[in-house]
Design a protein around this motif. Structure first.
Motif, PDB file in Angstrom:
ATOM      1  N   LEU A  97      51.128  44.019  41.417  1.00 42.93           N
ATOM      2  CA  LEU A  97      51.728  42.728  41.143  1.00 42.93           C
ATOM      3  C   LEU A  97      50.478  41.766  41.014  1.00 42.93           C
ATOM      4  N   LYS A  98      49.539  42.035  41.798  1.00 37.61           N
ATOM      5  CA  LYS A  98      48.141  40.956  41.789  1.00 37.61           C
ATOM      6  C   LYS A  98      47.416  41.305  40.624  1.00 37.61           C
TER       7      LYS A  98
ATOM      8  N   VAL B 208      46.496  38.496  37.823  1.00 36.14           N
ATOM      9  CA  VAL B 208      45.184  38.146  37.327  1.00 36.14           C
ATOM     10  C   VAL B 208      45.244  38.122  35.819  1.00 36.14           C
ATOM     11  N   GLN B 209      45.919  39.028  35.294  1.00 38.00           N
ATOM     12  CA  GLN B 209      45.817  39.203  33.687  1.00 38.00           C
ATOM     13  C   GLN B 209      46.474  38.034  33.170  1.00 38.00           C
TER      14      GLN B 209
ATOM     15  N   PRO C 206      41.069  30.396  35.447  1.00 36.15           N
ATOM     16  CA  PRO C 206      40.268  31.325  36.068  1.00 36.15           C
ATOM     17  C   PRO C 206      39.588  31.393  37.439  1.00 36.15           C
ATOM     18  N   GLU C 207      39.642  30.383  37.995  1.00 36.89           N
ATOM     19  CA  GLU C 207      39.186  30.192  39.634  1.00 36.89           C
ATOM     20  C   GLU C 207      40.260  31.095  40.399  1.00 36.89           C
ATOM     21  N   ARG C 208      41.394  30.684  40.178  1.00 36.72           N
ATOM     22  CA  ARG C 208      42.392  31.387  40.791  1.00 36.72           C
ATOM     23  C   ARG C 208      42.437  32.851  40.571  1.00 36.72           C
TER      24      ARG C 208
ATOM     25  N   GLU D  32      42.241  35.828  43.382  1.00 26.95           N
ATOM     26  CA  GLU D  32      43.136  36.650  43.332  1.00 26.95           C
ATOM     27  C   GLU D  32      42.537  38.072  43.327  1.00 26.95           C
ATOM     28  N   ALA D  33      41.445  38.266  42.271  1.00 29.14           N
ATOM     29  CA  ALA D  33      40.628  39.567  42.095  1.00 29.14           C
ATOM     30  C   ALA D  33      40.060  40.033  43.546  1.00 29.14           C
TER      31      ALA D  33
END
Length: 375
Positions: free
Chosen positions: A201-202, A206-207, A214-216, A220-221
Motif C-alpha cells: 500500500l505504501k 509513493v507512486q 515529493p517530500e512526503r 513514506e519511502a
C-alpha cells in the motif's frame, strides 16, 4: 575381524575385576599333585566363563555360562576350601544383569544354594558349628554377596531407563524442531503478511505522491525501508535457530540476569501465554531481553519490576526500575531503536518515561486467528 578380550563398551571394569582371581591362584600354590592341576584348570575355565558371559548378555548362552561358573565356585568351596566361596561375587554381579524376574529369581536361588550348601556340608563333616571368629569372617561377606544382585539389577534397570529416556528425549527434540519449523512458517505467513500488505500500500502511495508531494513521498519511502529492514532481520532471527523464544522462557532469563547483577526482581501478571502467537511471543521476548540488558548496563538500579496484562485486544508490558532514569529527549540508542522496529512489525508501540527511575511500556495488539478457516 577385530579380536577383543572384553566388549569395549564396558571399559576397564572387566579387567579390574580380574584382580580378585589372584586369591584362588595363590591358594592353589599350597595344593599339590592332581588336585592342584585340576584347580588351575578350573580357574582357566572360570576365566573363560567370565569372558564369555560379557559377550552373551541378552542371549540364551548367558545362563549356560553362568551355570558353569556357579558349578566351579561350588566345586572349589566344597572340595578345596570355603574361602573360594568369595568367587561367588563374580556370579552375583552377573545375576543382577537379568531383566526377566523369573530368570533373576532362578539365578539368585542358585547362588544361595552354591553358597550355603558347602557351609552345611562342612558343618556335617566337622561335626560342630563355626566359631564366632569364623562367623564374623564369613557371614558379613555372605550377606553382602546375596543382596548385591538386587542392587546391581536396580542400577542396571536405572541405566536402561536412562538410555530409553535419552532416546525418547532425542525423539521429542526432533518432533519439537519439526513442529517449530511448521509453526514458524505458518506465523511468518500470517503475521508478515500484514507487513507485506502495508509495504504494498505504501509503495502505491509513493507512486502517487512522487509528482504531487515529493517530500512526503521520500518520507513514506524511508518508512518502507525501515519496515522492510526490520522484517528482514526478524525473518533471519527466526529462521537462524528455527525456534522462537517464548515470553515465559525470557522472563526466567530476565530474572537470572538481574539477580546475577545484584538487582532484585518482581513479576506481576499473566503466567499463561499459550494463546499468543509464537511470532509475537518471539518479538516480545526479544524486547524483554533488551530491556533487561539496558537495566543491567545503564540504570544503576537495585530493583526492577515487570508486569504483563492481557486484555481483550492488546497486551500491555511495563518494566520499571529504581535507577537513575533516562533523558526523555535523548535520541534512542540502537537497542531501543531495534525494539521499536520489531514492534512496528506487529503494530506495537513503545514509550519510555521517568517515575522514580525508568519506566518502559510496551503495547502490542493481539492478533486472533480465525479457527477453521480454509488454508
Amino acid at each position: 575381524m577385530n579380536f577383543s578380550i572384553f566388549p569395549k563398551r564396558f571399559g576397564l571394569f572387566p579387567y579390574i575385576f580380574l584382580i580378585y582371581l589372584g586369591f584362588p591362584i595363590y591358594y592353589l600354590t599350597k595344593e599339590a599333585g592332581m588336585k592342584q592341576l585340576l584347580g588351575y584348570l578350573m580357574v582357566l575355565l572360570f576365566l573363560l566363563t567370565y569372558r564369555q558371559i560379557y559377550f552373551s548378555i541378552g542371549k540364551r548362552s548367558f545362563s549356560y555360562w553362568l551355570a558353569v561358573q556357579l558349578a566351579i565356585v561350588f566345586s572349589f568351596s566344597l572340595f578345596y576350601h570355603l574361602n573360594y566361596m568369595f568367587l561367588g561375587f563374580f556370579s552375583a554381579n552377573f545375576i543382577g544383569w537379568y531383566q526377566d524376574k523369573r530368570l533373576f529369581r532362578r539365578g539368585l536361588i542358585s547362588l544361595v544354594i552354591v553358597q550355603l550348601l558347602p557351609f552345611i556340608i562342612h558343618i556335617v563333616k566337622v561335626g560342630s558349628f563355626f566359631t564366632t571368629k569364623e562367623l564374623i569372617y564369613y557371614v558379613p561377606f555372605l550377606i553382602i554377596m546375596l543382596i548385591s544382585p538386587f542392587g546391581i539389577r536396580s542400577m542396571n534397570r536405572r541405566m536402561e531407563l536412562e538410555k530409553a529416556l535419552d532416546k525418547a528425549n532425542q525423539k521429542i527434540e526432533e518432533l519439537v524442531k519439526r513442529e517449530e519449523r511448521v509453526r514458524i512458517a505458518r506465523d511468518l505467513h500470517d503475521t508478515l503478511g500484514h507487513t507485506l500488505s502495508l509495504l504494498t500500500l505504501k509503495s502505491q502511495l509513493v507512486q502517487r505522491l512522487t509528482a504531487v508531494d515529493p517530500e512526503r513521498a521520500r518520507h513514506e519511502a524511508k518508512e518502507m525501508e525501515i519496515t522492510s529492514r526490520a522484517a528482514l532481520q526478524q525473518v533471519r532471527e527466526l529462521v537462524s535457530d528455527m525456534r522462537a523464544a517464548t515470553i515465559a522462557e525470557e522472563l526466567i532469563q530476565m530474572q537470572q540476569i538481574l539477580r546475577a547483577a545484584g538487582i532484585t526482581y518482581q513479576y506481576d501478571g499473566e503466567v499463561n501465554f499459550s494463546t499468543i502467537s509464537p511470532f509475537i511471543q518471539n518479538i516480545i521476548a526479544m524486547c524483554v531481553r533488551e530491556a533487561a540488558t539496558n537495566v543491567v548496563k545503564h540504570s544503576r538500579a537495585t530493583h526492577c519490576s515487570i508486569s504483563i496484562n492481557l486484555l481483550s485486544e492488546k497486551m500491555n508490558i511495563v518494566i520499571k526500575d529504581d535507577g537513575m532514569g533516562v533523558s526523555v529527549n535523548r535520541v534512542f540508542g540502537n537497542g531501543l531503536r531495534g525494539m521499536e522496529e520489531r514492534l512496528a512489525l506487529v503494530d506495537g508501540e513503545l514509550t519510555l518515561s521517568n517515575h522514580n527511575g525508568a519506566v518502559l511500556e510496551i503495547t502490542v495488539p493481539i492478533i486472533k486467528k480465525a479457527e477453521g478457516a480454509a488454508g
